[in-house]
Design an enzyme around this catalytic site. Structure first.
Site, PDB file in Angstrom:
ATOM      1  N   ARG A  91       0.856  -1.172   0.000  1.00 62.87           N
ATOM      2  CA  ARG A  91       0.000   0.000   0.000  1.00 62.87           C
ATOM      3  C   ARG A  91       0.904   1.237   0.000  1.00 62.87           C
ATOM      4  NH1 ARG A  91      -3.120   3.026   4.775  1.00 62.87           N
ATOM      5  NH2 ARG A  91      -4.256   4.454   3.448  1.00 62.87           N
ATOM      6  N   HIS A 180      -8.011   7.180   0.156  1.00 63.59           N
ATOM      7  CA  HIS A 180      -8.900   6.018   0.361  1.00 63.59           C
ATOM      8  C   HIS A 180      -9.328   5.401  -0.969  1.00 63.59           C
ATOM      9  CE1 HIS A 180     -10.463   7.851   4.416  1.00 63.59           C
ATOM     10  NE2 HIS A 180      -9.474   7.006   4.651  1.00 63.59           N
ATOM     11  N   LEU A 209     -16.451   5.909   6.069  1.00 65.12           N
ATOM     12  CA  LEU A 209     -16.461   6.582   7.365  1.00 65.12           C
ATOM     13  C   LEU A 209     -15.676   5.757   8.382  1.00 65.12           C
ATOM     14  CD1 LEU A 209     -20.290   7.523   7.493  1.00 65.12           C
ATOM     15  CD2 LEU A 209     -18.400   8.935   6.640  1.00 65.12           C
ATOM     16  N   ARG A 241      -9.963  15.162  12.675  1.00 59.27           N
ATOM     17  CA  ARG A 241      -9.685  16.184  11.654  1.00 59.27           C
ATOM     18  C   ARG A 241     -10.925  17.036  11.393  1.00 59.27           C
ATOM     19  NH1 ARG A 241      -7.458  12.027   7.271  1.00 59.27           N
ATOM     20  NH2 ARG A 241      -6.846  10.591   8.897  1.00 59.27           N
ATOM     21  N   GLU A 384      -9.368  -3.360   1.585  1.00 59.92           N
ATOM     22  CA  GLU A 384      -8.332  -2.768   0.741  1.00 59.92           C
ATOM     23  C   GLU A 384      -7.226  -3.774   0.447  1.00 59.92           C
ATOM     24  OE1 GLU A 384      -8.946   0.313   3.727  1.00 59.92           O
ATOM     25  OE2 GLU A 384      -7.780   1.600   2.409  1.00 59.92           O
TER      26      GLU A 384
HETATM   27  P1  ADP Z   1      -9.377   3.498  10.121  1.00 60.02           P
HETATM   28  O1  ADP Z   1      -9.771   4.694   9.340  1.00 60.02           O
HETATM   29  O2  ADP Z   1      -8.328   3.778  11.148  1.00 60.02           O
HETATM   30  O3  ADP Z   1      -9.136   2.250   9.298  1.00 60.02           O
HETATM   31  P2  ADP Z   1     -11.831   2.196  10.949  1.00 60.02           P
HETATM   32  O4  ADP Z   1     -12.330   1.974   9.571  1.00 60.02           O
HETATM   33  O5  ADP Z   1     -11.494   1.012  11.774  1.00 60.02           O
HETATM   34  O6  ADP Z   1     -10.641   3.215  11.014  1.00 60.02           O
HETATM   35  O7  ADP Z   1     -12.939   3.042  11.733  1.00 60.02           O
HETATM   36  C1  ADP Z   1     -12.772   3.508  13.025  1.00 60.02           C
HETATM   37  C2  ADP Z   1     -14.077   4.171  13.454  1.00 60.02           C
HETATM   38  O8  ADP Z   1     -15.107   3.181  13.382  1.00 60.02           O
HETATM   39  C3  ADP Z   1     -14.086   4.703  14.879  1.00 60.02           C
HETATM   40  O9  ADP Z   1     -14.687   5.988  14.900  1.00 60.02           O
HETATM   41  C4  ADP Z   1     -15.021   3.766  15.593  1.00 60.02           C
HETATM   42  O10 ADP Z   1     -15.820   4.477  16.499  1.00 60.02           O
HETATM   43  C5  ADP Z   1     -15.929   3.284  14.504  1.00 60.02           C
HETATM   44  N1  ADP Z   1     -16.513   1.999  14.840  1.00 60.02           N
HETATM   45  C6  ADP Z   1     -15.906   0.787  14.863  1.00 60.02           C
HETATM   46  N2  ADP Z   1     -16.780  -0.155  15.283  1.00 60.02           N
HETATM   47  C7  ADP Z   1     -17.944   0.478  15.532  1.00 60.02           C
HETATM   48  C8  ADP Z   1     -19.223   0.083  16.009  1.00 60.02           C
HETATM   49  N3  ADP Z   1     -19.487  -1.193  16.297  1.00 60.02           N
HETATM   50  N4  ADP Z   1     -20.181   1.021  16.132  1.00 60.02           N
HETATM   51  C9  ADP Z   1     -19.921   2.296  15.837  1.00 60.02           C
HETATM   52  N5  ADP Z   1     -18.750   2.759  15.395  1.00 60.02           N
HETATM   53  C10 ADP Z   1     -17.776   1.859  15.251  1.00 60.02           C
END
Ligand code: ADP
Length: 397
Positions: A91, A180, A209, A241, A384
């Site tokens: 990546r 992304h 998200l 951010r 990914e």
């Molecule tokens: P990254 O961008 O670091 O890869 P992720 O895709 O793992 O991050 O997303 C992280 C976000 O997902 C955090 O804001 C976390 O609160 C949210 N998240 C993860 N699991 C849950 C859940 N079961 N319910 C609500 N939000 C969640």
């Protein structure tokens, strides 16, 4: 055929091993706290126990060596010998304007990745370091770079140029790049399979998200606009951010509050977003728990988060002259039904009819609109690494 995927960060190396004949994930692992105290490796191979080993790992060379050792571990590994690895996909966050697709890594490619250090200072240096080390440890196989920015290289100038003097683009390459890309591309592909419609006849809005958040207009399989820009700071409100703000706020902070360049950088990247607004945390689970308990600032943070998504959904529906489906992905998009419900609340004019039971169900990959809904809404877990493995495979066949 086994493909190794490496995501090399400044203090961690994440890795996954796939069998691309059936897209099976054979093992995944992470080496954390490289160069710091309490470094460790955690690995889970298919149908085997997870293993966590605390060991001093001083640099990326040791980290990747450790990972390779564990992948071939008799008890906890997934392969007998690292010679079984057919190719390695990496990546890489920033490919600038040079790369609109994946490439076999040569000296020229490594130079190009280095030339983008100044516009991706947190990501490209550790990405390149991981490549150099992996090439040394696995010298006989092909190494392929898959860029986060590549999918967005189809964005037209009308959407990638900022309203700055043209010379800033020509000379300094200041423009929207978008990030992304591998995730947006993967979920767009999956959505077309789930909807049983070719990408060439689909207008999609993909909503990633996670800790970082971005949203992309994908028309006929191509990214035509995306919310992140020159850096991953632009666009939606994220965990820490700010997303879009008036750039004049920066001058104001410099002049009135005498904040330094570093302080403003930290403010906008690390102290803003859900964390800054809610004063609760950057994790949506914590913010939403506070919302449910009646916390006013958490409620406002959630509302601002949703408002910015609405702003972009509206804009991209216009940019594509319609939308067939909206696709949610990443941590919040995949797991948080209240966020999806709030986004869909104002979309009835687009023909969205949310099915609350489907939205709240525990199924991971699903359509969450009613059968009669003109515009579909989907949840697709992003992967990914699988896309990186598939891209890498193309260069081995
Ligand atoms: P990254 O961008 O670091 O890869 P992720 O895709 O793992 O991050 O997303 C992280 C976000 O997902 C955090 O804001 C976390 O609160 C949210 N998240 C993860 N699991 C849950 C859940 N079961 N319910 C609500 N939000 C969640």
């Amino acid at each position: 055929m086994y493909i190794l995927v490496i995501n090399s960060g400044s203090s961690s190396v994440k890795y996954k091993l796939f069998d691309v004949r059936n897209n099976a994930e054979l093992a995944k692992g992470i080496v954390e706290r490289i160069g710091l105290d309490k470094s460790s490796l955690t690995q889970q191979a298919f149908s085997k126990d997870e293993i966590r080993l605390n060991r001093r790992v001083t640099d990326h060379n040791q980290a990747i060596k450790f990972a390779l050792q564990m992948l071939a571990h008799e008890q906890y590994g997934a392969i007998r010998n690292t010679d079984e690895i057919a190719a390695c996909g990496h990546r890489v966050v920033h490919g600038g304007e040079e790369f609109s697709g994946s490439v076999v890594i040569t000296g020229r490619v490594m130079k190009a990745i280095k030339s983008h250090f100044d516009i991706a200072p947190l990501h490209n240096p550790p990405n390149l370091l991981g490549i150099k080390v992996a090439k040394k440890l696995l010298p006989k196989i092909r190494h392929v770079a898959v860029f986060d920015t590549a999918f967005h290289q189809t964005i037209p100038p009308s959407a990638f140029l900022y309203g700055l003097p043209y010379s800033f683009y020509e000379k300094d390459k200041i423009r929207r790049y978008g990030f992304h890309g591998t995730s947006h591309r993967y979920v767009a592909q999956r959505a077309s399979e789930i909807l049983k419609r070719p990408q060439s006849r689909l207008k999609l809005i993909t909503v990633h998200l996670g800790n970082g958040c971005s949203i992309t207009a994908v028309k006929n399989g191509k990214s035509i606009n995306t919310s992140m820009g020159f850096t991953p700071l632009e666009g939606l409100v994220m965990g820490t951010r700010s997303g879009d703000i008036d750039p004049a706020v920066v001058f104001h902070l410099m002049h009135k509050k005498k904040l330094s360049y570093y302080a403003i950088d930290e403010l906008l990247n690390k102290k803003s977003g859900l964390l800054g607004m809610s004063e609760v945390g950057s994790d949506m689970r914590d913010v939403y728990n506070a919302v449910k308990k009646g916390n006013r600032k958490a409620r406002l943070a959630f509302e601002v988060f949703i408002d910015r998504i609405h702003k972009y959904v509206g804009s991209y529906a216009v940019a594509m002259d319609g939308v067939d489906a909206i696709v949610f992905t990443a941590g919040i998009g995949e797991n948080h039904a209240p966020t999806r419900a709030a986004v869909c609340r104002n979309l009835s004019f687009l023909g969205v009819r949310l099915d609350a039971a489907k939205n709240n169900s525990s199924v991971k990959e699903k359509i969450i609109t009613t059968a009669g809904s003109k515009t579909k809404v989907l949840v697709v877990p992003t992967n990914e690494e699988l896309l990186i493995a598939q891209e890498t495979h193309k260069f081995v066949k």
